[in-house]
Motif scaffolding. Structure first.
Motif, PDB file in Angstrom:
ATOM      1  N   ASP A   1       8.326   6.443  30.248  1.00 41.52           N
ATOM      2  CA  ASP A   1       9.026   7.434  29.415  1.00 41.52           C
ATOM      3  C   ASP A   1       9.303   6.939  28.001  1.00 41.52           C
ATOM      4  N   HIS A   2       9.626   5.644  27.840  1.00 33.23           N
ATOM      5  CA  HIS A   2      10.123   5.142  26.552  1.00 33.23           C
ATOM      6  C   HIS A   2       9.203   4.153  25.844  1.00 33.23           C
ATOM      7  N   ARG A   3       8.176   3.651  26.509  1.00 35.56           N
ATOM      8  CA  ARG A   3       7.228   2.722  25.906  1.00 35.56           C
ATOM      9  C   ARG A   3       7.905   1.595  25.123  1.00 35.56           C
ATOM     10  N   PRO A   4       8.625   0.715  25.812  1.00 37.17           N
ATOM     11  CA  PRO A   4       9.317  -0.366  25.101  1.00 37.17           C
ATOM     12  C   PRO A   4       8.331  -1.360  24.483  1.00 37.17           C
ATOM     13  N   ASP A   5       8.836  -2.114  23.521  1.00 39.60           N
ATOM     14  CA  ASP A   5       8.048  -3.190  22.917  1.00 39.60           C
ATOM     15  C   ASP A   5       8.065  -4.439  23.784  1.00 39.60           C
ATOM     16  N   LEU A   6       9.079  -4.555  24.643  1.00 35.92           N
ATOM     17  CA  LEU A   6       9.278  -5.736  25.484  1.00 35.92           C
ATOM     18  C   LEU A   6      10.073  -5.343  26.711  1.00 35.92           C
ATOM     19  N   ILE A   7       9.729  -5.946  27.843  1.00 35.04           N
ATOM     20  CA  ILE A   7      10.481  -5.749  29.086  1.00 35.04           C
ATOM     21  C   ILE A   7      11.073  -7.089  29.498  1.00 35.04           C
ATOM     22  N   LEU A   8      12.380  -7.099  29.740  1.00 37.87           N
ATOM     23  CA  LEU A   8      13.060  -8.262  30.307  1.00 37.87           C
ATOM     24  C   LEU A   8      13.323  -7.920  31.762  1.00 37.87           C
ATOM     25  N   MET A   9      12.718  -8.661  32.678  1.00 39.79           N
ATOM     26  CA  MET A   9      12.682  -8.297  34.096  1.00 39.79           C
ATOM     27  C   MET A   9      13.377  -9.342  34.966  1.00 39.79           C
ATOM     28  N   ASP A  10      14.456  -8.919  35.618  1.00 39.26           N
ATOM     29  CA  ASP A  10      15.071  -9.772  36.632  1.00 39.26           C
ATOM     30  C   ASP A  10      14.084  -9.885  37.790  1.00 39.26           C
ATOM     31  N   ILE A  11      14.082 -10.996  38.471  1.00 42.07           N
ATOM     32  CA  ILE A  11      13.163 -11.176  39.594  1.00 42.07           C
ATOM     33  C   ILE A  11      13.777 -10.666  40.895  1.00 42.07           C
ATOM     34  N   HIS A  12      15.025 -10.993  41.136  1.00 39.66           N
ATOM     35  CA  HIS A  12      15.693 -10.564  42.377  1.00 39.66           C
ATOM     36  C   HIS A  12      16.372  -9.225  42.151  1.00 39.66           C
ATOM     37  N   LEU A  13      15.683  -8.165  42.561  1.00 41.42           N
ATOM     38  CA  LEU A  13      16.198  -6.813  42.417  1.00 41.42           C
ATOM     39  C   LEU A  13      16.269  -6.159  43.795  1.00 41.42           C
ATOM     40  N   PRO A  14      17.142  -5.166  43.966  1.00 39.16           N
ATOM     41  CA  PRO A  14      17.171  -4.452  45.243  1.00 39.16           C
ATOM     42  C   PRO A  14      15.889  -3.630  45.404  1.00 39.16           C
ATOM     43  N   GLY A  15      15.380  -3.544  46.608  1.00 35.42           N
ATOM     44  CA  GLY A  15      14.124  -2.815  46.825  1.00 35.42           C
ATOM     45  C   GLY A  15      12.959  -3.650  46.342  1.00 35.42           C
ATOM     46  N   MET A  16      12.162  -3.092  45.454  1.00 35.29           N
ATOM     47  CA  MET A  16      11.015  -3.796  44.898  1.00 35.29           C
ATOM     48  C   MET A  16      11.504  -4.932  43.992  1.00 35.29           C
ATOM     49  N   ASP A  17      10.936  -6.132  44.176  1.00 30.99           N
ATOM     50  CA  ASP A  17      11.361  -7.243  43.319  1.00 30.99           C
ATOM     51  C   ASP A  17      10.628  -7.199  41.976  1.00 30.99           C
TER      52      ASP A  17
END
Length: 126
Positions: A43-59
Protein backbone atom coordinates in the motif's frame (compact mmCIF):
# COMPACT_ATOMS: atom_id res chain seq x y z
CA UNK A 1 13.60 12.18 4.15
CA UNK A 2 12.64 8.51 3.88
CA UNK A 3 9.44 6.53 4.22
CA UNK A 4 10.15 3.70 6.65
CA UNK A 5 7.99 0.75 7.62
CA UNK A 6 8.68 -0.66 11.08
CA UNK A 7 7.35 -4.17 11.68
CA UNK A 8 7.67 -4.74 15.44
CA UNK A 9 5.30 -6.33 17.95
CA UNK A 10 6.74 -4.76 21.11
CA UNK A 11 4.91 -1.49 21.84
CA UNK A 12 7.81 0.07 23.76
CA UNK A 13 10.29 -0.72 20.97
CA UNK A 14 7.84 0.66 18.40
CA UNK A 15 7.31 3.90 20.30
CA UNK A 16 11.01 4.53 20.85
CA UNK A 17 12.04 3.59 17.32
CA UNK A 18 9.29 5.73 15.75
CA UNK A 19 10.26 8.66 17.98
CA UNK A 20 13.92 8.44 16.97
CA UNK A 21 13.18 8.07 13.27
CA UNK A 22 10.52 10.78 13.17
CA UNK A 23 12.78 13.13 15.13
CA UNK A 24 15.32 12.65 12.34
CA UNK A 25 12.70 13.69 9.78
CA UNK A 26 11.60 10.29 8.49
CA UNK A 27 7.98 9.24 7.95
CA UNK A 28 7.23 6.00 9.77
CA UNK A 29 4.38 3.52 9.41
CA UNK A 30 4.28 0.57 11.75
CA UNK A 31 2.75 -2.87 11.93
CA UNK A 32 2.61 -5.40 14.77
CA UNK A 33 2.51 -8.51 12.57
CA UNK A 34 4.27 -9.64 9.42
CA UNK A 35 0.96 -10.09 7.63
CA UNK A 36 -0.10 -6.49 8.29
CA UNK A 37 3.40 -5.32 7.41
CA UNK A 38 3.35 -7.05 4.02
CA UNK A 39 0.03 -5.40 3.26
CA UNK A 40 1.45 -1.99 4.20
CA UNK A 41 4.47 -2.57 1.96
CA UNK A 42 2.16 -2.99 -1.01
CA UNK A 43 0.00 0.00 0.00
CA UNK A 44 2.73 2.52 0.95
CA UNK A 45 5.90 1.45 -0.91
CA UNK A 46 8.41 2.35 1.83
CA UNK A 47 12.02 3.21 1.09
CA UNK A 48 13.16 0.87 3.88
CA UNK A 49 11.67 -1.89 6.03
CA UNK A 50 12.85 -2.49 9.59
CA UNK A 51 11.74 -6.04 10.41
CA UNK A 52 11.61 -7.67 13.82
CA UNK A 53 12.42 -11.37 13.55
CA UNK A 54 10.27 -12.73 16.39
CA UNK A 55 6.73 -11.79 15.47
CA UNK A 56 3.40 -13.44 16.31
CA UNK A 57 2.21 -15.71 13.50
CA UNK A 58 4.56 -15.42 10.55
CA UNK A 59 8.11 -14.59 11.64
CA UNK A 60 10.18 -11.81 10.13
CA UNK A 61 12.47 -14.14 8.18
CA UNK A 62 9.54 -15.76 6.38
CA UNK A 63 8.02 -12.35 5.69
CA UNK A 64 11.34 -11.14 4.30
CA UNK A 65 11.65 -14.15 2.02
CA UNK A 66 8.15 -13.46 0.66
CA UNK A 67 8.97 -9.79 0.02
CA UNK A 68 12.24 -10.68 -1.70
CA UNK A 69 10.50 -13.29 -3.88
CA UNK A 70 8.00 -10.68 -5.14
CA UNK A 71 9.29 -8.65 -8.10
CA UNK A 72 7.33 -5.61 -6.95
CA UNK A 73 8.97 -5.48 -3.50
CA UNK A 74 12.34 -7.24 -3.82
CA UNK A 75 14.32 -4.02 -4.27
CA UNK A 76 13.12 -2.51 -0.96
CA UNK A 77 15.90 -2.97 1.61
CA UNK A 78 14.92 -5.02 4.65
CA UNK A 79 16.97 -4.63 7.81
CA UNK A 80 16.32 -7.14 10.57
CA UNK A 81 15.89 -5.88 14.12
CA UNK A 82 16.84 -8.78 16.33
CA UNK A 83 18.12 -10.04 19.63
CA UNK A 84 19.57 -13.00 17.71
CA UNK A 85 23.30 -12.44 18.05
CA UNK A 86 24.61 -15.97 18.41
CA UNK A 87 27.08 -17.53 16.00
CA UNK A 88 25.31 -18.33 12.74
CA UNK A 89 22.37 -15.97 13.32
CA UNK A 90 23.71 -13.29 10.98
CA UNK A 91 24.22 -15.83 8.17
CA UNK A 92 20.66 -17.17 8.66
CA UNK A 93 19.22 -13.64 8.63
CA UNK A 94 21.09 -12.69 5.46
CA UNK A 95 20.20 -16.01 3.79
CA UNK A 96 16.51 -15.23 4.33
CA UNK A 97 17.00 -12.10 2.21
CA UNK A 98 17.60 -9.38 4.78
CA UNK A 99 19.99 -6.74 3.56
CA UNK A 100 21.45 -6.29 7.04
CA UNK A 101 20.61 -6.43 10.69
CA UNK A 102 20.66 -4.32 13.81
CA UNK A 103 21.08 -6.06 17.14
CA UNK A 104 18.71 -5.32 20.01
CA UNK A 105 18.89 -3.53 22.29
CA UNK A 106 19.44 -0.88 19.64
CA UNK A 107 21.81 2.02 19.93
CA UNK A 108 19.87 4.81 18.34
CA UNK A 109 22.82 6.50 16.66
CA UNK A 110 23.61 3.13 15.08
CA UNK A 111 19.97 2.84 13.97
CA UNK A 112 20.07 6.25 12.28
CA UNK A 113 23.40 5.48 10.64
CA UNK A 114 22.05 2.17 9.30
CA UNK A 115 18.93 3.87 7.96
CA UNK A 116 21.04 6.40 6.07
CA UNK A 117 23.28 3.64 4.73
CA UNK A 118 20.43 1.51 3.36
CA UNK A 119 18.46 4.43 2.00
CA UNK A 120 21.61 5.71 0.33
CA UNK A 121 22.17 2.34 -1.31
CA UNK A 122 18.62 2.35 -2.64
CA UNK A 123 18.93 5.88 -4.05
CA UNK A 124 22.24 4.97 -5.70
CA UNK A 125 20.74 1.83 -7.27
CA UNK A 126 17.80 3.67 -8.85
Amino acid sequence: MARILLIEDNAANTSLTCFVLESAGHTVNSATTAEIGISLVHDHRPDLILMDIHLPGMDGLHATSLLKADASTREIPVVALTALTMSGDEARILAAGCDGYIAKPMRYLSLLAAVLTYIGRRVTAT
